[in-house]
Design an enzyme around this catalytic site. Structure first.
Site, PDB file in Angstrom:
ATOM      1  N   CYS A 156      54.026  49.256  94.763  1.00 20.65           N
ATOM      2  CA  CYS A 156      54.919  48.400  95.542  1.00 20.65           C
ATOM      3  C   CYS A 156      55.692  47.494  94.595  1.00 20.65           C
ATOM      4  CB  CYS A 156      54.088  47.540  96.496  1.00 20.65           C
ATOM      5  SG  CYS A 156      52.964  48.499  97.500  1.00 20.65           S
TER       6      CYS A 156
ATOM      7  N   ARG B  22      60.319  51.206  93.624  1.00 18.01           N
ATOM      8  CA  ARG B  22      58.848  51.203  93.540  1.00 18.01           C
ATOM      9  C   ARG B  22      58.208  51.413  94.894  1.00 18.01           C
ATOM     10  NH1 ARG B  22      56.449  49.330  89.062  1.00 18.01           N
ATOM     11  NH2 ARG B  22      54.608  48.788  90.253  1.00 18.01           N
TER      12      ARG B  22
ATOM     13  N   TRP C  77      55.036  50.434  99.312  1.00 16.37           N
ATOM     14  CA  TRP C  77      54.795  51.874  99.254  1.00 16.37           C
ATOM     15  C   TRP C  77      53.405  52.043  99.859  1.00 16.37           C
ATOM     16  CZ3 TRP C  77      57.549  56.169  98.197  1.00 16.37           C
ATOM     17  CH2 TRP C  77      56.855  57.351  98.062  1.00 16.37           C
TER      18      TRP C  77
ATOM     19  N   ASN D 170      50.115  44.626  95.132  1.00 15.21           N
ATOM     20  CA  ASN D 170      50.402  46.019  94.758  1.00 15.21           C
ATOM     21  C   ASN D 170      49.094  46.578  94.218  1.00 15.21           C
ATOM     22  OD1 ASN D 170      51.392  48.449  93.822  1.00 15.21           O
ATOM     23  ND2 ASN D 170      52.094  47.584  91.884  1.00 15.21           N
ATOM     24  N   GLY D 171      48.634  47.716  94.785  1.00  9.72           N
ATOM     25  CA  GLY D 171      47.393  48.306  94.297  1.00  9.72           C
ATOM     26  C   GLY D 171      46.500  48.700  95.463  1.00  9.72           C
TER      27      GLY D 171
ATOM     28  N   GLU E  52      54.132  77.075  87.388  1.00  7.59           N
ATOM     29  CA  GLU E  52      54.638  75.693  87.473  1.00  7.59           C
ATOM     30  C   GLU E  52      55.426  75.345  86.208  1.00  7.59           C
ATOM     31  OE1 GLU E  52      55.271  73.672  89.569  1.00  7.59           O
ATOM     32  OE2 GLU E  52      55.553  71.808  88.475  1.00  7.59           O
TER      33      GLU E  52
ATOM     34  N   LYS F 191      59.444  74.207  86.056  1.00  9.27           N
ATOM     35  CA  LYS F 191      59.894  72.963  85.397  1.00  9.27           C
ATOM     36  C   LYS F 191      61.032  73.271  84.421  1.00  9.27           C
ATOM     37  CE  LYS F 191      58.642  70.287  87.469  1.00  9.27           C
ATOM     38  NZ  LYS F 191      58.068  70.955  88.569  1.00  9.27           N
TER      39      LYS F 191
ATOM     40  N   GLU G 107      64.317  74.316  86.264  1.00 15.64           N
ATOM     41  CA  GLU G 107      65.049  73.366  87.106  1.00 15.64           C
ATOM     42  C   GLU G 107      65.645  72.212  86.309  1.00 15.64           C
ATOM     43  OE1 GLU G 107      62.995  71.194  90.170  1.00 15.64           O
ATOM     44  OE2 GLU G 107      61.113  71.338  89.124  1.00 15.64           O
TER      45      GLU G 107
ATOM     46  N   HIS H  56      53.529  96.563  83.344  1.00 10.84           N
ATOM     47  CA  HIS H  56      54.071  97.256  84.530  1.00 10.84           C
ATOM     48  C   HIS H  56      55.556  97.009  84.672  1.00 10.84           C
ATOM     49  CE1 HIS H  56      50.030  98.361  85.713  1.00 10.84           C
ATOM     50  NE2 HIS H  56      49.658  97.118  85.440  1.00 10.84           N
TER      51      HIS H  56
ATOM     52  N   LYS I 233      65.862  65.965  95.724  1.00  8.85           N
ATOM     53  CA  LYS I 233      64.452  65.580  95.590  1.00  8.85           C
ATOM     54  C   LYS I 233      63.651  66.055  96.796  1.00  8.85           C
ATOM     55  CE  LYS I 233      60.730  63.914  94.017  1.00  8.85           C
ATOM     56  NZ  LYS I 233      60.024  64.775  93.020  1.00  8.85           N
TER      57      LYS I 233
HETATM   58  C1  AGP Z   1      59.639  70.741  92.041  1.00  8.71           C
HETATM   59  O1  AGP Z   1      59.858  70.193  90.765  1.00  8.71           O
HETATM   60  C2  AGP Z   1      60.900  70.764  92.868  1.00  8.71           C
HETATM   61  N1  AGP Z   1      61.550  69.515  92.900  1.00  8.71           N
HETATM   62  C3  AGP Z   1      60.684  71.389  94.233  1.00  8.71           C
HETATM   63  O2  AGP Z   1      60.215  72.699  94.038  1.00  8.71           O
HETATM   64  C4  AGP Z   1      59.680  70.675  95.160  1.00  8.71           C
HETATM   65  O3  AGP Z   1      58.386  70.816  94.662  1.00  8.71           O
HETATM   66  C5  AGP Z   1      59.758  71.348  96.547  1.00  8.71           C
HETATM   67  O4  AGP Z   1      61.058  71.151  97.059  1.00  8.71           O
HETATM   68  C6  AGP Z   1      58.726  70.807  97.533  1.00  8.71           C
HETATM   69  O5  AGP Z   1      58.959  69.437  97.758  1.00  8.71           O
HETATM   70  P1  AGP Z   1      57.840  68.614  98.571  1.00  8.71           P
HETATM   71  O6  AGP Z   1      56.597  68.644  97.722  1.00  8.71           O
HETATM   72  O7  AGP Z   1      58.414  67.239  98.733  1.00  8.71           O
HETATM   73  O8  AGP Z   1      57.611  69.303  99.882  1.00  8.71           O
END
Ligand code: AGP
Length: 609
Positions: free
Chosen positions: A2, A27, A74, A100-101, A482, A486, A489, A505, A604
């Protein structure tokens, strides 16, 4: 995570409180509030929603006074609401606090206070602190605050205000940031430097266990016993934007480095004190409940989906229940075999991803019981699911998800152990052993973050390749997925992850001289098989960067470079191997001059189909 502010001086407090909270909205932003002493009483104004809801509320009648505190929330305990918004008061309104915490022992303290006649209005852990102060106050404000701090357990940055002592604010911190800004006949308090940088660059950065008594004409710092501490003034030379990122160049790097604390916070209150078992009070499941399911689905998107793959491994391995994992955009349209004997677990950092929310609603329509793992209290997915487990990672601002992923893995691991305890599929000794190793993870993540130079070098050397492959088996493959996401993207490099055994394969046709291959080889159970796949790609003159557990002396014989992570159980090592992959993606993006926090074409939270 927060945002907290405080003001004491000659000017009106409200303008600074609002200005500071605006700078701290990153925050936390599900509710906000301020409290200002007007010479007679403390006026508290708070509102659910963004800070603008609060400023609209007070626009025609701003609280007057030169002593005040403020908070942008938050949520961790108690959904976002006017009542749960901070500041919180005691029964009399004489004492007001912002926090906050996480106060880990707030429930027993609250029960005792209620038994002694205190009336509570919110579901928060913070309100307990205000009533505790009231119950311990006997005329000495500082002593009462010290008494409160001796009773509360957990992480906190706290600011205390009393109309009985309008010549001071008192603040304290443990594991959460708090700074005091030093002005001219005025002083400022804030969770973070961005809030005060427009007023002063001279600050005290409070340390754990330190208490600041902040008056208009001076600041005294003491330890918890009240003994004075000589504190050096820290002069801030960051610009405002850098300050929001805590001095890091990007939110993504800041959030990668926040993982030790995010993981530690997510474990809080969920491990029995003696380390013998996991306790998920949010679920209270039992054998009868779990035995009613013949299948578990894990459904999510992107990084959350990758966390789900690890979650499947954990739940099947530890609790021996069948798990299927699917991406939400497929699951929701394939008429899944879901009924009242199905448990559907959805994973979402934002709690707003439309495909995941739709999959959740479809699962409920088909009769399933549903559990959400999410980072946002009160989000659409949190409100829709039958059960919710929160990651306590704090707001994740960068589009590339990092600390959400590791905290999702921690939640899945604890959930799998919890289910194993209920189903008696693990010996108590094994549970205790895994919990002991689990508790070491935050420190081990910190270890992986200490020397980033080799990763920067790899990023510079291979950052202009247009193709990179990630290979691994078992959990290493899940982490490879994963890692490749990263890199894709944030650096726009075409990265692909493959199960190492799958290379022959088809994909092996793409492995030619100089192609970088990131090979994860931490899973002992399939180590030799992975090694043979690494030899396959080396035989085609690929450049191989291995990821191995410390103590592995074999891998370096077959690869060009090795990045080591601390040794732990192979179940937990994904929490460590993902970190160098996150850093590699970050530094590759820097090498290529990409917009790290806001990559092209991405958002996001994907709240549309
Ligand atoms: C991950 O780095 C991406 N930003 C994206 O794949 C993200 O994980 C996906 O859109 C799911 O988002 P969420 O966890 O908010 O549902």
């Amino acid at each position: 995570m927060c945002g907290i502010v405080g003001y004491i001086g000659q000017k009106q407090a409200t303008p600074f409180l609002i200005e500071g909270l605006t700078k701290l909205e990153y925050r936390g932003y599900d509710s906000a509030g301020i409290a200002v002493y007007d010479g007679e009483n403390i006026r508290v104004e708070k509102s659910v929603g963004r800070l603008s809801a609060l400023t609209d509320k007070i626009a025609q009648d701003e609280p007057k006074g030169s002593l005040g505190i403020g908070h942008t929330r938050w949520a961790t305990h108690g959904r976002p609401s006017d009542l749960n918004a901070h500041p919180h008061s005691d029964c009399t309104g004489d004492f007001v606090v912002v926090h906050n915490g996480i106060i880990e022992n707030y429930l027993p303290l609250k029960e005792e206070l209620i038994a002694n006649g205190h009336i509570f209005h919110s579901e928060t852990d913070t309100e307990v602190v205000a009533h505790l102060l009231e119950s311990l106050y006997d005329g000495d404000f500082e002593a009462a605050v010290r008494a409160v701090l001796s009773k509360v357990e957990g992480s906190y940055s706290l600011v205390f205000m009393s109309k009985k002592h309008p010549d001071m604010l008192i603040c304290a911190k443990r594991e959460n940031p708090l700074v005091v800004g030093l002005g001219d006949k005025e002083n400022f308090i804030a969770s973070d430097i961005p809030a005060i940088i427009g007023r002063t660059r001279r600050t005290y950065i409070l340390g754990d266990g330190e208490i600041a008594i902040v008056r208009a004409d001076g600041v005294t710092i003491t330890n918890k016993k009240g003994e004075p501490i000589a504190k050096k003034v820290f002069t801030v030379n960051w610009n405002a934007e850098a300050a929001e990122k805590g001095g890091y160049e990007h939110f993504m790097l800041k959030e990668i480095h926040e993982q030790p604390k995010a993981v530690k916070d997510t474990m809080r209150e969920r491990i029995k004190k003696d380390g013998s078992e996991i306790q998920l009070n949010e679920l209270n499941w039992n054998t009868k409940f779990l035995s009613s399911f013949n299948k578990i689905y894990i459904v999510a998107c992107g990084t959350a989906y990758h966390a789900g793959l690890v979650g499947k491994f954990y739940i099947e391995k530890l609790s021996r229940m069948l798990v299927e994992v699917d991406v939400a955009s497929e699951f929701r349209y394939r008429n899944p075999i879901v009924d009242k004997n199905t448990l559907v677990i959805v994973v979402s950092q934002s709690g707003e991803t439309s495909d995941t929310l739709a999959a959740l609603k479809e699962s409920k329509r088909l009769g399933a019981k549903t559990l959400a793992l999410t980072n946002v209290v009160g989000s659409s997915i949190a409100r829709e699911a039958d059960y919710v487990l929160y990651t306590w990672a704090g707001p994740e601002i960068a589009v590339a998800s990092t600390k959400a992923y590791t905290t999702q893995l921690i939640l899945f691991f604890m959930l799998a152990l919890y289910m194993a305890e209920i189903k008696n599929t693990l010996q108590p000794s094994r549970i205790k052993e895994l919990i002991t190793l689990l508790k070491r993870i935050p420190a081990q993540i910190s270890e992986t973050l200490t020397d980033v130079e080799p990763i920067k070098t790899f990023a510079k050397r291979y950052g202009f390749n247009e193709d990179v492959f990630y290979i691994g088996r078992s959990l290493d493959y899940d982490v490879a997925l994963e890692g490749s996401l990263k890199l894709k993207e944030v650096s726009y490099i075409h990265a692909e992850a493959y199960s190492a055994g799958e290379l022959k394969h088809g994909t092996l046709a793409l492995i030619v001289e100089g192609v970088p291959v990131i090979a994860l080889a931490t899973q002992k159970s399939v180590y030799e098989k992975t090694l043979s796949n690494i030899k396959e790609v080396k035989a085609r003159d690929a450049v191989v960067i291995g990821i191995a557990a410390e103590g592995d002396e074999e891998l370096s014989k077959y690869v060009d470079h090795v990045m080591y992570v601390p040794e732990t159980d192979e179940l937990l090592i994904p929490l460590l191997t993902v970190v160098p992959l996150q850093l590699l993606a970050y530094y590759a993006a820097i090498t290529r001059g990409c917009d790290v926090d806001k990559p092209r074409n991405l958002a996001k939270s994907v709240t549309v189909e």
